[in-house]
Design an enzyme around this catalytic site. Structure first.
Site, PDB file in Angstrom:
ATOM      1  N   ARG A  78     -11.699   7.158  -0.667  1.00 53.18           N
ATOM      2  CA  ARG A  78     -12.006   5.879  -0.005  1.00 53.18           C
ATOM      3  C   ARG A  78     -11.109   5.682   1.200  1.00 53.18           C
ATOM      4  O   ARG A  78     -11.507   4.986   2.147  1.00 53.18           O
ATOM      5  CB  ARG A  78     -11.773   4.707  -0.971  1.00 53.18           C
ATOM      6  CG  ARG A  78     -12.835   4.573  -2.043  1.00 53.18           C
ATOM      7  CD  ARG A  78     -12.623   3.292  -2.814  1.00 53.18           C
ATOM      8  NE  ARG A  78     -12.280   2.212  -1.906  1.00 53.18           N
ATOM      9  CZ  ARG A  78     -11.391   1.260  -2.155  1.00 53.18           C
ATOM     10  NH1 ARG A  78     -10.769   1.223  -3.303  1.00 53.18           N
ATOM     11  NH2 ARG A  78     -11.142   0.336  -1.263  1.00 53.18           N
ATOM     12  N   ASP A 135       0.819  -1.222   0.000  1.00 49.01           N
ATOM     13  CA  ASP A 135       0.000   0.000   0.000  1.00 49.01           C
ATOM     14  C   ASP A 135       0.852   1.272   0.000  1.00 49.01           C
ATOM     15  O   ASP A 135       0.308   2.375  -0.033  1.00 49.01           O
ATOM     16  CB  ASP A 135      -0.940   0.009   1.222  1.00 49.01           C
ATOM     17  CG  ASP A 135      -2.134  -0.915   1.018  1.00 49.01           C
ATOM     18  OD1 ASP A 135      -2.280  -1.455  -0.087  1.00 49.01           O
ATOM     19  OD2 ASP A 135      -2.918  -1.089   1.976  1.00 49.01           O
TER      20      ASP A 135
HETATM   21  C1  UD1 Z   1      -5.571  -6.021   2.765  1.00 48.11           C
HETATM   22  C2  UD1 Z   1      -5.710  -4.529   2.853  1.00 48.11           C
HETATM   23  C3  UD1 Z   1      -5.087  -3.868   1.635  1.00 48.11           C
HETATM   24  C4  UD1 Z   1      -3.634  -4.327   1.460  1.00 48.11           C
HETATM   25  C5  UD1 Z   1      -3.535  -5.853   1.494  1.00 48.11           C
HETATM   26  C6  UD1 Z   1      -2.110  -6.347   1.499  1.00 48.11           C
HETATM   27  C7  UD1 Z   1      -7.748  -4.213   4.143  1.00 48.11           C
HETATM   28  C8  UD1 Z   1      -9.172  -3.793   4.158  1.00 48.11           C
HETATM   29  N1  UD1 Z   1      -7.117  -4.216   2.940  1.00 48.11           N
HETATM   30  O1  UD1 Z   1      -6.272  -6.455   1.598  1.00 48.11           O
HETATM   31  O2  UD1 Z   1      -5.139  -2.459   1.831  1.00 48.11           O
HETATM   32  O3  UD1 Z   1      -3.162  -3.879   0.216  1.00 48.11           O
HETATM   33  O4  UD1 Z   1      -4.184  -6.368   2.672  1.00 48.11           O
HETATM   34  O5  UD1 Z   1      -1.413  -5.793   2.560  1.00 48.11           O
HETATM   35  O6  UD1 Z   1      -7.176  -4.503   5.166  1.00 48.11           O
HETATM   36  N2  UD1 Z   1      -5.481 -13.907  -1.918  1.00 48.11           N
HETATM   37  C9  UD1 Z   1      -5.913 -15.074  -2.500  1.00 48.11           C
HETATM   38  N3  UD1 Z   1      -6.982 -15.731  -1.915  1.00 48.11           N
HETATM   39  C10 UD1 Z   1      -7.606 -15.265  -0.809  1.00 48.11           C
HETATM   40  C11 UD1 Z   1      -7.141 -14.044  -0.230  1.00 48.11           C
HETATM   41  C12 UD1 Z   1      -6.070 -13.392  -0.802  1.00 48.11           C
HETATM   42  O7  UD1 Z   1      -5.375 -15.528  -3.497  1.00 48.11           O
HETATM   43  O8  UD1 Z   1      -8.560 -15.899  -0.319  1.00 48.11           O
HETATM   44  C13 UD1 Z   1      -4.308 -13.180  -2.536  1.00 48.11           C
HETATM   45  C14 UD1 Z   1      -4.696 -11.826  -3.102  1.00 48.11           C
HETATM   46  O9  UD1 Z   1      -5.194 -11.946  -4.407  1.00 48.11           O
HETATM   47  C15 UD1 Z   1      -3.378 -11.079  -3.043  1.00 48.11           C
HETATM   48  C16 UD1 Z   1      -2.730 -11.629  -1.762  1.00 48.11           C
HETATM   49  O10 UD1 Z   1      -3.379 -12.856  -1.503  1.00 48.11           O
HETATM   50  O11 UD1 Z   1      -2.571 -11.367  -4.134  1.00 48.11           O
HETATM   51  C17 UD1 Z   1      -2.846 -10.716  -0.565  1.00 48.11           C
HETATM   52  O12 UD1 Z   1      -4.195 -10.400  -0.340  1.00 48.11           O
HETATM   53  P1  UD1 Z   1      -4.789 -10.056   1.106  1.00 48.11           P
HETATM   54  O13 UD1 Z   1      -3.734 -10.061   2.136  1.00 48.11           O
HETATM   55  O14 UD1 Z   1      -5.977 -10.936   1.294  1.00 48.11           O
HETATM   56  O15 UD1 Z   1      -5.280  -8.563   0.881  1.00 48.11           O
HETATM   57  P2  UD1 Z   1      -6.640  -7.987   1.415  1.00 48.11           P
HETATM   58  O16 UD1 Z   1      -6.929  -8.596   2.729  1.00 48.11           O
HETATM   59  O17 UD1 Z   1      -7.661  -8.037   0.353  1.00 48.11           O
END
Ligand code: UD1
Length: 436
Positions: free
Chosen positions: A412, A320
């Site tokens: 946002r 981020d």
């Molecule tokens: C959260 C943050 C976001 C930040 C991100 C990484 C919030 C509301 N948002 O997003 O600002 O950029 O962490 O620090 O806290 N993935 C999968 N399957 C899943 C879940 C994730 O493949 O079920 C992948 C995603 O596509 C991505 C990676 O894992 O490539 C990291 O995602 P994730 O840590 O889940 O990000 P968010 O929780 O969406």
């Protein structure tokens, strides 16, 4: 649509209050679906927070904002919170379980209602969040964990339908330390029968904030902030008052602004430890930061040095902050590179920065920054929340006028960023796109 008009090159000086964290406030707000009542302070006034409150109201919760509702007309003082000193949330008399597409599509974090709905109401119908500009971002890890905990999940017509006779504590081993996934599972496990262990859990400070809040409500959680979190289910949660942690990404964005243009900028209401990786990068590029209790002071780096970094899950350098560090790399002496390891397609801002005179090449997940560029103002388009912040920072150092379009993305996640920057001496105005 709103845009920012920026006249670059004006030095920044003064103190800025960093707001409450968006990424901590959202899961804490969603945890209200676990039942009972509580009050919160230091909730940032952001579009994603308002979307969350709307969604929670549709899910039957009663919410009041004090001392006055969404007091946006109140005069702006960049050293004070701009809205709710206090937000009170309690359960209503109905228990709907559907999170509709219209709200979910505007905010991916809406998926955070799934865990608490399942735990408390045993049923959830949540629109799939869909793709977005920073990659496919699936939620398969959330869903697999809920299935393991005893939920039956089907997906029809773009909706996730989940139900359970009662969640059971389980061993959940995450293939990747997903942030909202860890939070969703933790919230579900708080009311599940027995013990849940999450291994390879995300370690972000916002997860620790959510855990601290839930523990203050009587939840039994240990290990938050490490890769193994253990949650022992409880029957119900107690009322509490809690103040949300500061926003480390907003703090990091102002630190980069200071490194670019600060005569002397102090960010306050912060702690240095969640900012370590950002401070380390700025120091390696030549910054001298003064750490005080609850505040950090930084001035412009005279001759920033290029460097190579990778975005990583916490405690690594946050994805981020990737868009915001690029303008500093663009003007630094010598080359820099950034490998984006967390999200695919997270370089949409690079083309726009290059239109402003940066020299950045993308090779797969790596951005190679030539360095030594002088940026020039241009009309540019924001494509997501953090990309917009990167373009605003580029505009602040560019020669002449920059217009950053589509700043609804930045609203946002940044509380009145243009007013905070203006108070520090930047020339930045919110305008209607294409207005003279
Ligand atoms: C959260 C943050 C976001 C930040 C991100 C990484 C919030 C509301 N948002 O997003 O600002 O950029 O962490 O620090 O806290 N993935 C999968 N399957 C899943 C879940 C994730 O493949 O079920 C992948 C995603 O596509 C991505 C990676 O894992 O490539 C990291 O995602 P994730 O840590 O889940 O990000 P968010 O929780 O969406």
């Amino acid at each position: 649509m709103d845009a920012f008009r920026i006249v670059g090159g004006h030095p920044l000086r003064g103190t800025v209050r960093i707001s409450g964290s968006k990424n901590a406030a959202l899961p804490i707000l969603f945890s209200s679906l676990l039942g009972g009542s509580f009050s919160l302070s230091n909730v940032p006034c952001l579009r994603d927070v308002k979307t969350t409150l709307l969604l929670l109201e549709q899910l039957g919760l009663k919410i009041s904002v004090r001392p006055e509702p969404l007091a946006e007309s109140k005069g702006f003082d960049h050293n004070e919170p701009i809205w709710s000193d206090l937000l009170e949330i309690s359960e209503g008399t109905t228990s709907p379980f559907e999170a509709p597409y219209d709200l979910v599509r505007t905010m991916r974090a809406s998926v955070l209602c799934l865990g608490p709905l399942l735990a408390r109401r045993k049923r959830a119908r949540v629109s799939l969040p869909g793709g977005c500009l920073i990659g496919a971002r699936p939620i398969d890890m959330h869903l697999k964990a809920f299935e393991r905990m005893g939920a039956r999940i089907t997906i029809h017509h773009g909706y996730i339908d989940a139900e359970t006779d009662g969640l059971e504590g389980s061993e959940i081993s995450l293939p990747y330390p997903t942030v909202t996934g860890t939070e969703n599972i933790m919230m579900a496990a708080v009311l599940a029968r027995g013990t849940t262990t999450i291994t390879n859990a995300a370690e972000e400070p916002e997860i620790v904030d959510l855990a601290n809040f839930l523990v203050a409500r009587g939840a039994r959680i240990t290990g938050a902030g490490t890769s193994t979190i253990r949650i022992v289910g409880v029957e119900r949660l107690d009322p509490v008052h809690y103040s949300v942690m500061f926003d480390r990404i907003e703090a990091g964005t102002f630190l980069v602004a200071a490194a670019l243009l600060g005569e002397e900028v102090t960010i306050r209401e912060v702690e240095s430890s969640p900012l370590s990786s950002i401070l380390d990068v700025l120091k390696a590029m030549g910054a001298e930061a003064e750490i005080h209790t609850g505040a950090i002071t930084l001035g412009a780096i005279r001759r920033p040095r290029g460097l190579s970094l990778r975005t990583l899950p916490y405690p690594g350098f946050p994805t981020d902050m990737q868009a915001q560090i690029l303008p500093l790399m663009a003007i630094a002496e010598g080359p820099s590179s950034v490998v984006e390891t967390v999200f695919e397609n997270r370089f949409t801002h690079v083309m726009e920065m290059n239109r402003m005179g940066a020299n950045i090449e993308i090779h797969g997940s790596q951005a190679m920054v030539r360095g030594g560029s002088r940026l020039e103002g241009a009309a540019v388009m924001a494509s997501d929340l953090r990309a917009s912040a990167g373009l605003v920072l580029a505009g602040l150092i560019a020669e002449g006028e920059t217009e950053v379009r589509r700043v609804y993305h930045i609203d946002r996640g940044y509380e009145a960023i243009e007013k905070k920057l203006e108070a520090l001496g930047a020339r930045i105005k919110r305008i209607q796109e294409d207005s003279p």
